[in-house]
Design an enzyme around this catalytic site. Structure first.
Site, PDB file in Angstrom:
ATOM      1  N   PHE A 125       9.016  -1.545  54.182  1.00 38.77           N
ATOM      2  CA  PHE A 125       8.088  -0.423  54.228  1.00 38.77           C
ATOM      3  C   PHE A 125       8.035   0.229  52.846  1.00 38.77           C
ATOM      4  CE2 PHE A 125       6.527   3.793  55.329  1.00 38.77           C
ATOM      5  CZ  PHE A 125       5.486   3.471  56.178  1.00 38.77           C
ATOM      6  N   ASP A 191      17.456  -0.165  57.948  1.00 41.44           N
ATOM      7  CA  ASP A 191      16.392   0.737  58.371  1.00 41.44           C
ATOM      8  C   ASP A 191      16.020   0.354  59.805  1.00 41.44           C
ATOM      9  OD1 ASP A 191      13.899   1.887  58.985  1.00 41.44           O
ATOM     10  OD2 ASP A 191      13.232   1.839  56.909  1.00 41.44           O
ATOM     11  N   TYR A 216      10.149   9.526  65.402  1.00 45.87           N
ATOM     12  CA  TYR A 216       8.800   9.808  65.884  1.00 45.87           C
ATOM     13  C   TYR A 216       8.055   8.578  66.371  1.00 45.87           C
ATOM     14  CZ  TYR A 216       7.932   8.806  60.893  1.00 45.87           C
ATOM     15  OH  TYR A 216       7.936   8.251  59.639  1.00 45.87           O
ATOM     16  N   LYS A 217       8.671   7.404  66.322  1.00 39.76           N
ATOM     17  CA  LYS A 217       8.033   6.206  66.841  1.00 39.76           C
ATOM     18  C   LYS A 217       8.463   6.017  68.304  1.00 39.76           C
ATOM     19  CE  LYS A 217       8.024   4.135  62.219  1.00 39.76           C
ATOM     20  NZ  LYS A 217       6.666   4.540  61.845  1.00 39.76           N
ATOM     21  N   ARG A 363      -1.901  -4.114  64.386  1.00 38.63           N
ATOM     22  CA  ARG A 363      -0.606  -4.012  65.065  1.00 38.63           C
ATOM     23  C   ARG A 363      -0.807  -3.362  66.437  1.00 38.63           C
ATOM     24  NH1 ARG A 363       3.878  -1.063  61.786  1.00 38.63           N
ATOM     25  NH2 ARG A 363       2.531   0.690  62.308  1.00 38.63           N
TER      26      ARG A 363
END
Length: 389
Positions: A125, A191, A216-217, A363
């Site tokens: 990322f 990560d 938050y995912k 995605r």
């Protein structure tokens, strides 16, 4: 054999997690397949935030004690630890993912003095790449890219790697790569942003040293909700993080002139905890009560397999870029198409929310707590209506 809507309904009827969808507030008619970017809101959060406002109004500064605000960072760390295969005292909720990555990356390099290199994957990322680049510039180290052939040898201080690739959903071999790093004396920093809360993570079993992740995912903590950091117990007393703020002091209210690190992961805190975000996250994590990570994984794999099978039938123009083997991918499936951005925009007009990553990747995330098999079926039907022939 053609897959029908009735097949999806039957899968939902047999799903042991089906009732958990009621713990979330999802707009009617929307098929939300973007929980791998921002989780849907658990119903409990609104009430928790209202109670927070009442506590603040009623008790003012006293609410740090009466409402338990002061212990949120450690308590939430304990709750997250269960989902990432860590001991209760090895995780703390604080700051942002990038901030925690910076702190732990500097700390890792300090624990390996004399080594000149940091390794990361170029496909990581971008925020992780930028933090690693900044740390190497700050410390005068060289940054190498594992997926571009940079050697993993005795010059490497720390390796940074995502557990799940954010574009393709491919799961990395956590135990294997950690062992490779340890074989040359390097530390391993993971990560977990795209894995925690959707697939099993076993930091302890893999022998991981350090890890960071967002909430938050799949953890549904809300936009910009506080992140977390993991430090293996064997390393906690050796971590010297670079942002030595009041929040990480061993005796905060002594107001001492010199910094004295708090024991354990508490030393990773910098300043006052973001209480509003932590209260929301605490309520959001209630949605995981009574749910095993194995059950989450089974549901996510089932949803992903249904999407892949339906896409093969009805979306032949899309190219699968995720691993075909469900055991090799996280809780998302990615496809490529030259018109990906337009397809997703038109799908959103029909109530299907996915996610675009340039130049041509779509995605679709399957948050196992609230996505249904019938949602997957409806998503493919609606997308098929907008994919060019």
């Amino acid at each position: 054999m053609t897959i029908t809507r009735a097949d999806a309904v039957r899968l939902d009827a047999a799903d042991p997690l089906a009732g958990l969808r009621d713990r979330f507030d999802i707009p009617e008619g929307v098929v939300y397949l973007d929980g791998n970017s921002l989780g849907a809101p658990p119903r409990a959060v609104a009430g928790a935030l209202a109670a927070f406002a009442d506590d603040w109004r009623r008790d003012l500064i006293g609410a740090w004690g009466s409402a338990g605000w002061g212990g949120l960072a450690a308590r939430l760390g304990t709750r997250v630890a269960r989902l990432v295969g860590a001991a209760e005292d090895e995780v703390i909720v604080t700051d942002t993912t990038s901030g925690n990555l910076f702190k732990l990356l500097v700390a890792a390099c300090r624990m390996r003095p004399g080594r000149s290199r940091v390794l990361i994957e170029a496909a990581n990322f971008p925020s992780d790449l930028y933090v690693a680049q900044g740390v190497c510039e700050l410390l005068g180290l060289e940054l190498g890219y594992l997926d571009e052939g940079a050697p993993l040898d005795e010059t490497v201080a720390v390796v940074v790697h995502s557990h799940v690739d954010f574009r393709t959903g491919e799961i990395a071999d956590m135990a294997g790569l950690t062992a490779r790093a340890h074989d040359v004396g390097a530390l391993m920093l993971w990560d977990l942003c795209h894995s925690a809360g959707a697939i099993p993570v076993d930091l302890t079993g893999a022998g991981a040293d350090l890890a960071v992740g967002c909430t938050y995912k799949y953890l549904n903590g809300g936009p910009g909700s506080p992140a977390y950091a993991y430090v293996a117990g064997r390393l906690q007393d050796r971590v010297r993080q670079p942002i030595t703020g009041w929040g990480g002091h061993a005796r905060r209210f002594a107001m001492a002139r010199e910094f004295e690190p708090a024991p354990g992961t508490a030393r990773l805190q910098v300043s006052q905890a973001p209480v509003i975000g932590m209260v929301a996250l605490d309520a959001a994590l209630d949605a995981f009560e009574g749910v095993t990570v194995e059950a989450l994984r089974d549901k996510a794999a089932s949803l992903g397999e249904l999407f892949v099978a339906l896409a093969a039938e009805r979306l032949p123009a899309l190219r699968l870029v995720s691993p075909r083997d469900p055991a090799a991918r996280g809780s998302q499936v990615s496809f490529a198409h030259p018109a990906a951005e337009r397809i997703l925009a038109e799908a959103a007009e029909r109530g299907v929310v996915g996610d675009f990553r340039p130049p041509e990747t779509m995605r679709f995330g399957f948050a196992p707590l609230y996505v249904r098999h019938v949602d997957v079926y409806e998503a493919v039907e609606r997308i098929a209506a907008v994919v060019p022939a």
